[in-house]
Design an enzyme around this catalytic site. Structure first.
Site, short mmCIF file in Angstrom:
data_model
loop_
_atom_site.label_atom_id
_atom_site.label_comp_id
_atom_site.label_asym_id
_atom_site.label_seq_id
_atom_site.Cartn_x
_atom_site.Cartn_y
_atom_site.Cartn_z
N CYS A 116 0.81 -1.23 0.00
CA CYS A 116 0.00 0.00 0.00
C CYS A 116 0.84 1.27 0.00
O CYS A 116 0.30 2.38 -0.14
CB CYS A 116 -0.96 0.01 1.19
SG CYS A 116 -2.26 -1.22 1.01
N HIS A 256 -3.28 7.41 2.84
CA HIS A 256 -3.71 6.12 2.29
C HIS A 256 -5.07 5.72 2.88
O HIS A 256 -5.28 5.82 4.09
CB HIS A 256 -2.65 5.06 2.61
CG HIS A 256 -3.08 3.69 2.21
ND1 HIS A 256 -3.49 3.40 0.93
CD2 HIS A 256 -3.20 2.54 2.92
CE1 HIS A 256 -3.81 2.12 0.86
NE2 HIS A 256 -3.66 1.58 2.06
N ASN A 286 -10.19 0.26 -0.11
CA ASN A 286 -8.73 0.35 -0.17
C ASN A 286 -8.27 -0.13 -1.55
O ASN A 286 -8.33 -1.32 -1.85
CB ASN A 286 -8.12 -0.53 0.93
CG ASN A 286 -6.61 -0.51 0.94
OD1 ASN A 286 -5.98 0.05 0.04
ND2 ASN A 286 -6.02 -1.14 1.94
O1 UT7 Z 1 -3.59 -0.86 3.59
C1 UT7 Z 1 -2.92 -1.55 4.59
C2 UT7 Z 1 -3.58 -2.85 4.76
N1 UT7 Z 1 -4.74 -2.99 5.55
C3 UT7 Z 1 -5.12 -2.24 6.61
O2 UT7 Z 1 -4.60 -1.24 6.95
C4 UT7 Z 1 -6.28 -2.80 7.37
C5 UT7 Z 1 -6.08 -2.65 8.85
N2 UT7 Z 1 -7.09 -3.32 9.64
C6 UT7 Z 1 -8.40 -2.94 9.67
O3 UT7 Z 1 -8.81 -2.04 8.97
C7 UT7 Z 1 -9.31 -3.64 10.64
O4 UT7 Z 1 -8.55 -4.43 11.53
C8 UT7 Z 1 -10.41 -4.51 9.99
C9 UT7 Z 1 -11.41 -3.62 9.28
C10 UT7 Z 1 -9.78 -5.52 9.04
C11 UT7 Z 1 -11.16 -5.28 11.09
O5 UT7 Z 1 -11.69 -4.36 12.03
P1 UT7 Z 1 -11.46 -4.59 13.59
O6 UT7 Z 1 -12.15 -3.48 14.26
O7 UT7 Z 1 -9.97 -4.75 13.83
O8 UT7 Z 1 -12.24 -5.91 13.82
P2 UT7 Z 1 -11.73 -7.29 14.48
O9 UT7 Z 1 -10.98 -8.08 13.50
O10 UT7 Z 1 -11.11 -7.00 15.81
O11 UT7 Z 1 -13.11 -7.98 14.77
C12 UT7 Z 1 -14.08 -7.43 15.70
C13 UT7 Z 1 -15.34 -8.27 15.63
C14 UT7 Z 1 -15.06 -9.76 15.73
O12 UT7 Z 1 -16.16 -10.36 16.38
P3 UT7 Z 1 -16.09 -10.75 17.94
O13 UT7 Z 1 -14.93 -11.71 18.09
O14 UT7 Z 1 -15.85 -9.47 18.67
O15 UT7 Z 1 -17.43 -11.36 18.22
C15 UT7 Z 1 -15.05 -10.23 14.29
O16 UT7 Z 1 -15.37 -11.58 14.15
O17 UT7 Z 1 -15.97 -8.08 14.36
C16 UT7 Z 1 -16.10 -9.33 13.68
N3 UT7 Z 1 -15.90 -9.10 12.26
C17 UT7 Z 1 -16.87 -8.80 11.40
N4 UT7 Z 1 -18.19 -8.65 11.56
C18 UT7 Z 1 -18.92 -8.33 10.48
C19 UT7 Z 1 -14.69 -9.10 11.58
N5 UT7 Z 1 -14.90 -8.81 10.29
C20 UT7 Z 1 -16.23 -8.62 10.15
C21 UT7 Z 1 -17.06 -8.27 9.06
N6 UT7 Z 1 -18.39 -8.14 9.27
N7 UT7 Z 1 -16.58 -8.07 7.81
#
Ligand code: UT7
Length: 333
Positions: A116, A256, A286
Site C-alpha cells: 500500500c 492512504h 482500499n
Molecule cells: O492498507 C494496509 C492494509 N490494511 C489495513 O490497513 C487494514 C487494517 N485493519 C483494519 O482495517 C481492521 O482491523 C479490519 C477492518 C480488518 C477489522 O476491524 P477490527 O475493528 O480490527 O475488527 P476485528 O478483526 O477485531 O473484529 C471485531 C469483531 C469480531 O467479532 P467478535 O470476536 O468481537 O465477536 C469479528 O469476528 O468483528 C467481527 N468481524 C466482522 N463482523 C462483520 C470481523 N470482520 C467482520 C465483518 N463483518 N466483515
C-alpha cells in the site's frame, strides 16, 4: 542556476464501472452494512470484472485520462513507473505494456512494489529522476486490481479492498514547488501479518495451495491496524516537525485509504481540522497503490498553487512513510 524540484503538474484517474456495495457483500459473506461502515467507513468499492483484463487495463485508462486532460504528447514522456502490488504477470513488467499502449515510445518503464506504500515510494523515485535534471516528464501511475487476489469468502479482507488507478505527471520546477521532504521506512517483521503466501518464488503455486485458498491475501487486521495507526501518524508528525510546519500551514492531508479510523487517527495526531483531510474511502475502499492519486483526482479542483500537502501511507511489508509536497498549479475547473 535555480534548484530543480519535482512538481506534480497533472492528474488522471480511472475506476471500473462495477460497484460492489455493502448490501451486495451482505449476500456473499457474514457481514452487514452497519459493521462495515462503522469499522471502516467503506460503503462501496469498484471491481474490474472483465476476464483477461489486469492492472495494466486500469493503469492505461488512468494515464489516458491524464493525457486527454493535458494534451501532452505521450512521445515526450521519459519514464513510466507503475506502482502496484498486483502486476499483470510475474515476468514482463506491467509498466512496459502500459507505456507502449499509451504511445510513450521514447520512455523506459518499470514496476515498483511496496504494497500500500507503492505510490508513496514511487513519488520519491519519480522525484529523484526529475531532480537529476536528466528527465523532464515522469509518469507515475498507482494501479491495483485487488479483486484478483481477494477471497470473497473471507470477510476480513473482501469488505476492504477495491480496484482502481490514478496517474500523476512529475515535471521540473524552479520556483521551489513540488516535493520538499520525505520520511520513508520499512520493517520486514511485518511480513507475516499481511501477505499472499503462495504464488511467489518462496512458495510457487500448487493445486493444494489453491484448494486451501493460500494464494489469496491474508491479513491479521488488528495487528496491521495498530501498526498503521502509530507508524503513519509518527511519520506525518516527523515531517511536520522537521519542516517547522504548524497545523495551520497544512492545506491537506492526503493519506492512504485503508480504514477511515486509521486516517482519522493520523489527522487527530496532527491536530488537523477534519475539513483538511481528503477522504474517498466510502466510494472506493482500499485500492492499495491507487488511493493517493485517486484522492488527488477527486480533490484536484480544490487545490491551489502553493498549497502544502502532507502525504502519508502504510502497507504490507511493513512499509510506510510521509511526504511533504507543495502543489504547483491552480485547477482549470
Ligand atoms: O492498507 C494496509 C492494509 N490494511 C489495513 O490497513 C487494514 C487494517 N485493519 C483494519 O482495517 C481492521 O482491523 C479490519 C477492518 C480488518 C477489522 O476491524 P477490527 O475493528 O480490527 O475488527 P476485528 O478483526 O477485531 O473484529 C471485531 C469483531 C469480531 O467479532 P467478535 O470476536 O468481537 O465477536 C469479528 O469476528 O468483528 C467481527 N468481524 C466482522 N463482523 C462483520 C470481523 N470482520 C467482520 C465483518 N463483518 N466483515
Amino acid at each position: 542556476m535555480s534548484k530543480i524540484s519535482a512538481a506534480i503538474t497533472a492528474v488522471g484517474a480511472y475506476v471500473p464501472d462495477y460497484v460492489l456495495t455493502n448490501q451486495i457483500l451482505e449476500t456473499m459473506v457474514d457481514t452487514n452494512d452497519e459493521w462495515i461502515t462503522s469499522r471502516t467507513g467503506i460503503k462501496e468499492r469498484r471491481i474490474l470484472k472483465d476476464v483477461g483484463k489486469g492492472t495494466s487495463f486500469l493503469a492505461i485508462k488512468a494515464a489516458q485520462d491524464l493525457i486527454n486532460k493535458t494534451g501532452i504528447n505521450p512521445k515526450d514522456i521519459d519514464l513510466v513507473i507503475v506502482a502496484t502490488a498486483t502486476p499483470d504477470m510475474k515476468a514482463a513488467a506491467t509498466a512496459v505494456f502500459t507505456a507502449t499502449s499509451i504511445g510513450a515510445k521514447n520512455a523506459f518503464a518499470f514496476d515498483l512494489e511496496a504494497a500500500c506504500s507503492s505510490f508513496l515510494y514511487g513519488m520519491s523515485v519519480a522525484a529523484r529522476y526529475i531532480e537529476s535534471g536528466k528527465y523532464k516528464k515522469v509518469l507515475l501511475i498507482g494501479a491495483d486490481k485487488n479483486s484478483s487476489m481477494i477471497n470473497y469468502e473471507d470477510r476480513a479482507t473482501c469488505i476492504i479492498f477495491g480496484d482502481g488507478a490514478g496517474a500523476v505527471l512529475f515535471e521540473p520546477n524552479t520556483d521551489n514547488l513540488g516535493l520538499q521532504d520525505e520520511y520513508l521506512r520499512s520493517d520486514g517483521a511485518g511480513r507475516e501479518f499481511l501477505q499472499a503466501t503462495y504464488g511467489g518464488s518462496s512458495f510457487p503455486i500448487t493445486p493444494e495451495a489453491v484448494a486451501d485458498g493460500r494464494h489469496y491475501v491474508f491479513q491479521d487486521g488488528k495487528t496491521v491496524f495498530k501498526n498503521a495507526v502509530s507508524r503513519m501518524a509518527d511519520a506525518a508528525v516527523e515531517i511536520l516537525d522537521r519542516n517547522n510546519l504548524t497545523k495551520q500551514d497544512v492545506s491537506w492531508l492526503v493519506a492512504h485509504q485503508a480504514n477511515k479510523r486509521i486516517v482519522d487517527a493520523t489527522a487527530s495526531r496532527m491536530d488537523l481540522d477534519p475539513n483538511k483531510v481528503m477522504m474517498n474511502i466510502q466510494r472506493y475502499g482500499n485500492t492499495t497503490s491507487a488511493t493517493l492519486p485517486l484522492l488527488l483526482s477527486d480533490y484536484e479542483s480544490l487545490l491551489k498553487k502553493g498549497d502544502n500537502l502532507i502525504f502519508a501511507a502504510f502497507g504490507g511489508g511493513f512499509t510506510w512513510g510521509s511526504i511533504y509536497l507543495k502543489w504547483a498549479y491552480n485547477s482549470k475547473n
